[in-house]
Design a protein around this motif. Structure first.
Motif, PDB file in Angstrom:
ATOM      1  N   ARG A   1      14.720  20.872  40.287  1.00 34.37           N
ATOM      2  CA  ARG A   1      14.122  19.366  40.574  1.00 34.37           C
ATOM      3  C   ARG A   1      15.515  18.383  40.819  1.00 34.37           C
ATOM      4  NH1 ARG A   1      11.978  20.546  35.992  1.00 34.37           N
ATOM      5  NH2 ARG A   1      12.903  18.867  34.767  1.00 34.37           N
ATOM      6  N   PHE A   2      16.694  18.847  40.948  1.00 35.16           N
ATOM      7  CA  PHE A   2      17.737  18.087  41.151  1.00 35.16           C
ATOM      8  C   PHE A   2      17.845  17.871  42.652  1.00 35.16           C
ATOM      9  CE2 PHE A   2      22.490  17.227  40.577  1.00 35.16           C
ATOM     10  CZ  PHE A   2      22.406  16.023  40.537  1.00 35.16           C
ATOM     11  N   THR A   3      17.419  18.804  43.340  1.00 33.11           N
ATOM     12  CA  THR A   3      17.813  18.359  44.848  1.00 33.11           C
ATOM     13  C   THR A   3      16.873  17.531  45.388  1.00 33.11           C
ATOM     14  OG1 THR A   3      18.498  20.772  45.049  1.00 33.11           O
ATOM     15  CG2 THR A   3      18.094  19.815  47.229  1.00 33.11           C
ATOM     16  N   ASP A   4      15.312  17.639  45.080  1.00 28.85           N
ATOM     17  CA  ASP A   4      14.312  16.876  45.224  1.00 28.85           C
ATOM     18  C   ASP A   4      14.796  15.498  44.770  1.00 28.85           C
ATOM     19  OD1 ASP A   4      12.745  18.566  46.241  1.00 28.85           O
ATOM     20  OD2 ASP A   4      11.678  19.005  44.214  1.00 28.85           O
ATOM     21  N   ALA A   5      15.361  15.325  43.624  1.00 26.93           N
ATOM     22  CA  ALA A   5      15.781  13.950  43.174  1.00 26.93           C
ATOM     23  C   ALA A   5      16.701  13.197  43.958  1.00 26.93           C
ATOM     24  CB  ALA A   5      16.256  13.867  41.652  1.00 26.93           C
ATOM     25  N   LEU A   6      17.887  14.252  44.369  1.00 26.05           N
ATOM     26  CA  LEU A   6      19.084  13.564  45.132  1.00 26.05           C
ATOM     27  C   LEU A   6      18.592  12.996  46.532  1.00 26.05           C
ATOM     28  CD1 LEU A   6      21.765  16.361  44.256  1.00 26.05           C
ATOM     29  CD2 LEU A   6      21.926  13.917  43.773  1.00 26.05           C
ATOM     30  N   LEU A   7      17.459  14.130  46.947  1.00 29.08           N
ATOM     31  CA  LEU A   7      16.963  13.573  48.231  1.00 29.08           C
ATOM     32  C   LEU A   7      16.127  12.161  48.185  1.00 29.08           C
ATOM     33  CD1 LEU A   7      16.755  14.830  51.074  1.00 29.08           C
ATOM     34  CD2 LEU A   7      14.685  15.943  50.506  1.00 29.08           C
TER      35      LEU A   7
END
Ligand code: ADP
Ligand code: ASP
Ligand code: MG
Length: 456
Positions: A38-44
């Motif tokens: 879920r971190f990449t989604d959050a960064l995006l």
């Protein structure tokens, strides 16, 4: 050994991943790791908020995720703990700087986004190397940007084959020679000028394959949250089961047509060096897995798996000018070429061409140009279903079974892949679950039920 996001989602899964690596220590592993789930989604999301001028919201989104990383760092002692915590704090400051630049619209927007996204993998690789060291495995984080060299198509950069092979070998060899386990982040790379890039969502599998091919690895292992490649997407078909062996071509078709467990580009570097790819479950390391290699046997029922992909758009161009004329198809595909849009499935008749695309960002311009060639019709919210198995073309009756099973569902764009191992067609997105479930039942469950009934 590549670990996906769900294999490093919390402290316990980091430990599991480290345990799996430490068991393979004698084989000189190189570890590739995705961002925590879920971190990449959050960064995006945070980059989008920043671009919309909402800096506070952007920073808050990042802070929540960094707290998950800090929780893991807090479990360490002494210098290691201090060093991990200060690295995470530095990442927070650097991400905030990049988000501010996005708000100010200063610099190349796409390059800034890629730099923000790369922090997912930078931090997970930092933590995993630490967890390995704590278990007594000599390990070091390696900056993946020194290994994966790409062009500058931010967001979906293409690795430069020779540069990546050369750099990966040179950077990694000294670690391996000295018995150190290198841990690098997947998904990210850098241009020859050193500017950070990313290679497309889900791209850590591809990193593992690129690096594995560069160092002539014995095997490329993809550790994920399911027991290998299954006969269908388990989110739709809970009965789906592990396929023990797949050929490179079968796996490539499945990945391309939606089996998310493998990034579609993973297979290509493995094929070039003939390196087997093993897909295993990091939560159940001893459970069944899938090996993908040069050849595989034909399955008893020929069909090995059913993949599907939603969010597809189909485009049909009809024109009497096509009849008996040459140059028409070239003109048609040049339109997609000019707009850098990938075409997936193609079928033709005497006077029309139908095709499917994923990316509709340039569709209005494409339709306008295609209108000069003929009458264009577009259907959105379609899905592609792909039946895969070696020997499919040579086995009579498969297509009949497929279409009988879903005879009440409207099907278009039917294509028997040129590779002779797939049968592909489009259905309305609202029918895709039903289609996949029924086909799975037909090819995998009825036969098994019959066998178990006979055994009873
Ligand atoms: P990772 O984070 O390890 O890269 P992904 O979420 O990218 O994992 O891929 C694993 C997921 O792929 C599974 O949890 C499953 O939901 C999905 N999937 C879709 N089709 C298949 C299939 N045929 N076999 C196995 N998994 C599949
Ligand atoms: N973290 C990246 C993503 O979520 C790459 C990966 O997980 O493979 O897309
Ligand atoms: Mg993945």
């Amino acid at each position: 050994m590549k670990f996906g996001g769900t294999s490093v989602e919390d402290a316990a899964s980091f430990e599991r991943a480290a345990e799996i690596v430490s068991r393979e220590r004698d084989r000189q592993p190189v570890v590739v790791v995705s961002a925590m789930s879920r971190f990449t989604d959050a960064l995006l999301r945070s980059t989008r908020a920043a671009e919309a001028g909402e800096l506070e919201k952007a920073n808050d989104t990042v802070a929540t995720q960094l707290a998950r990383h800090l929780e893991i760092a807090e479990l360490f002692n002494g210098d290691e703990r201090d060093s991990l915590i200060s690295n995470i704090q530095l990442a927070r400051i650097e991400i905030a700087r990049l988000l501010t630049a996005l708000v100010a619209k200063s610099g190349n927007r796409l390059a800034l986004v890629d730099e923000v996204l790369s922090y997912g993998e930078q931090l997970s690789s930092l933590l995993l190397a630490g967890v390995l060291r704590r278990r007594g495995v000599v390990s070091k984080q390696v900056d993946a940007r020194r290994c994966v060299i790409t062009n500058d198509e931010y967001g979906c950069a293409a690795p430069l084959a020779e540069e990546t092979a050369w750099s990966s070998r040179n950077v990694l060899a000294p670690f391996l020679e000295h018995g150190i386990v290198p841990v690098l982040g997947g998904f990210m790379g850098a241009t020859v000028m050193g500017q950070t890039t990313t290679i497309g969502r889900g791209g850590s599998d591809y990193t593992a394959a690129l690096v594995g091919a560069a160092i002539d690895a014995e095997e490329i292992q993809i550790w994920t949250d399911v027991c290998g490649v299954l006969t269908a997407d388990p989110r739709i078909v809970p009965e789906a089961r592990t396929i023990p062996r797949l050929s490179f071509s079968e796996a490539a078709e499945l990945a391309y047509f939606g089996a998310k467990v493998l990034h579609p580009k993973t297979i290509q570097p493995a094929v070039e060096k003939n390196i087997p790819v093993r897909i295993c479950n990091s939560r159940l390391p001893q459970a069944a897995d899938t090996v993908v290699c040069a050849s595989s046997e034909t399955a008893r029922q020929t069909v090995k798996a059913i993949a599907h992909k939603t969010g597809v758009t189909t485009v049909q161009v009809s024109s009497a000018r096509m009849l008996g004329a040459y140059g028409f198809l070239r003109a048609l595909f040049e339109v997609f070429d000019r707009h850098r849009t990938i075409v997936d499935v193609v079928t033709t008749s005497e006077v029309s061409v139908s095709l499917s695309i994923d990316d509709t960002s340039t569709l209005p311009a494409i339709v306008q140009e295609l209108s000069q060639l003929g009458t264009v019709s577009v259907e959105k919210d379609r899905a592609i279903v792909c039946i895969v198995g070696e020997g499919l073309r040579g086995t009579p009756g498969i297509a009949a079974r497929v279409f009988n099973t879903i005879s009440d569902i409207n099907v278009s764009l039917i294509s028997q892949g040129a590779s002779s191992i797939n049968l592909t067609f489009a259905v309305d997105q609202s029918h895709v679950q039903e289609t996949v479930m029924r086909l799975h039942e037909c090819f995998f469950e009825l036969g098994a039920r019959r066998i178990s009934a006979a055994a009873d």
